[in-house]
Design an enzyme around this catalytic site. Structure first.
Site, PDB file in Angstrom:
ATOM      1  N   ASP A 161      76.343 -10.723 -30.866  1.00 26.61           N
ATOM      2  CA  ASP A 161      76.788 -10.003 -32.060  1.00 26.61           C
ATOM      3  C   ASP A 161      78.236  -9.558 -31.859  1.00 26.61           C
ATOM      4  OD1 ASP A 161      76.605  -8.696 -34.589  1.00 26.61           O
ATOM      5  OD2 ASP A 161      76.395  -6.793 -33.550  1.00 26.61           O
ATOM      6  N   SER A 162      78.885  -9.203 -32.965  1.00 30.51           N
ATOM      7  CA  SER A 162      80.244  -8.677 -32.862  1.00 30.51           C
ATOM      8  C   SER A 162      80.249  -7.333 -32.134  1.00 30.51           C
ATOM      9  CB  SER A 162      80.831  -8.506 -34.261  1.00 30.51           C
ATOM     10  OG  SER A 162      79.986  -7.683 -35.035  1.00 30.51           O
ATOM     11  N   CYS A 208      74.613 -11.710 -35.487  1.00 32.74           N
ATOM     12  CA  CYS A 208      75.652 -11.238 -36.403  1.00 32.74           C
ATOM     13  C   CYS A 208      75.627 -12.081 -37.683  1.00 32.74           C
ATOM     14  CB  CYS A 208      77.005 -11.388 -35.713  1.00 32.74           C
ATOM     15  SG  CYS A 208      78.389 -10.869 -36.721  1.00 32.74           S
ATOM     16  N   GLU A 243      77.897   3.403 -37.710  1.00 28.20           N
ATOM     17  CA  GLU A 243      78.432   3.579 -36.351  1.00 28.20           C
ATOM     18  C   GLU A 243      78.756   5.049 -36.081  1.00 28.20           C
ATOM     19  OE1 GLU A 243      81.214   0.656 -35.038  1.00 28.20           O
ATOM     20  OE2 GLU A 243      79.647  -0.854 -35.245  1.00 28.20           O
ATOM     21  N   CYS A 253      73.277  -7.694 -42.979  1.00 27.45           N
ATOM     22  CA  CYS A 253      74.232  -7.192 -41.976  1.00 27.45           C
ATOM     23  C   CYS A 253      73.424  -6.483 -40.894  1.00 27.45           C
ATOM     24  CB  CYS A 253      75.202  -6.215 -42.651  1.00 27.45           C
ATOM     25  SG  CYS A 253      76.293  -5.372 -41.476  1.00 27.45           S
ATOM     26  N   HIS A 290      73.839  -3.890 -39.283  1.00 28.20           N
ATOM     27  CA  HIS A 290      73.766  -2.428 -39.280  1.00 28.20           C
ATOM     28  C   HIS A 290      72.788  -1.875 -40.321  1.00 28.20           C
ATOM     29  CE1 HIS A 290      77.268  -3.083 -36.890  1.00 28.20           C
ATOM     30  NE2 HIS A 290      77.574  -1.794 -36.802  1.00 28.20           N
TER      31      HIS A 290
END
Ligand code: DGL
Length: 270
Positions: free
Chosen positions: A7-8, A71, A148, A186, A188
């Site tokens: 993942d990023s 990702c 985040e 996504c 997140h």
């Protein structure tokens, strides 16, 4: 089996978490390209370059023999380039999300919320279109930094999500669609699943691409369920990040749902 999860950054740990539940009998190597995130605001050429170097790290230097591209942005923009650059099977989250949407929808109208780069690539529209579904995609770039920041139950996050969803539903009205399914496109967004469910009309079901990817990888690999090998040793989990390991441990444990120890810093260049 050595499964590499890429993942990023930290978000792909939601996919690793789901994989650990479904496939405990594998060794996992997780690589978060934290120095170069966010991918979701970058061009295709840059995402391809970053994602290919990360995938090669997992296969060539860590001997991963199966890759899960957790990702969404890298899956949308770089999956073909990754497949061409490594000699192992590579699974991305776009097709698995589209499969799940196809299985879930009764109206064949589907919504996708994702990063700007994922939406601009129209990878979800293409994958869902092949399955006979109509799709409206909505970029929701503010949600990644809010997650985040840990602002899951924060009024600002609720308001931002409410605005994105009301804009999306306006588009639905204009297009005359009748969606009953929304894909969280996504890494997140699974952490905001309850927020999405609160903000959406009850007729729209939420699909978590992390969960469905783990289910489809588990079905494809058919490994035993034991968390220990035949000699009784626990399967390993290794973590690599391209930026601060302290930050990876702190933020990552939120995504993985358990403490993370032993993160190693690596340098993949610019
Ligand atoms: N991992 C990215 C995705 O799923 C979100 C974070 C980023 O933009 O790098 O699209």
């Amino acid at each position: 089996m050595n499964i590499g999860v890429f993942d990023s950054g930290f978000g792909g740990l939601t996919v690793l978490r789901a994989l650990l539940e479904r496939l405990p009998a594998a060794d996992y190597i997780y690589m978060g390209d934290t120095a170069r995130l966010p991918y979701g605001a970058k061009s295709q050429a840059t995402v391809v370059r970053y994602a290919v170097s990360s995938a090669r790290f997992l296969v060539e230097r860590q001997q991963a023999d199966y890759l899960v591209i957790a990702c969404n942005t890298a899956s949308a923009l770089a999956l073909d380039a990754i497949r061409e650059s490594v000699p192992v099977p590579v699974v991305g989250v776009i097709d698995t999300g589209a499969n799940a949407a196809h299985a879930a929808t009764k109206t064949a109208d589907v919504l996708v919320m994702a990063t700007a780069a994922t939406v601009e690539s129209h990878a979800y529209s293409a994958a869902c279109g092949k399955r006979g579904l109509r799709v409206i995609e909505k970029a929701s770039p503010l949600l990644v930094p809010l997650v985040e920041e840990g602002w899951i139950e924060h009024p600002v996050t609720e308001e931002v999500l409410r605005i994105y969803i009301s804009e999306l539903l306006d588009e639905v009205g204009t297009a005359g669609l009748d969606p009953d399914t929304l894909v969280l496109g996504c890494t997140h967004y699974p952490l905001l699943r309850a927020n999405f469910e609160r903000a959406l009309p009850p007729s729209i079901r939420v699909i978590d691409s992390a969960e469905v990817t783990a289910a489809q990888v588990a079905a494809a690999l058919c490994l035993p369920q034991e968390a220990c090998g035949p000699d009784g040793t626990q399967h390993s989990r290794r973590f690599y990040a391209t930026d601060s390991v302290a930050k990876f441990r702190r933020l990552g444990s939120r995504f993985l749902g358990e403490p993370i120890n032993g993160v190693e810093l690596i340098d993949l260049g610019g």
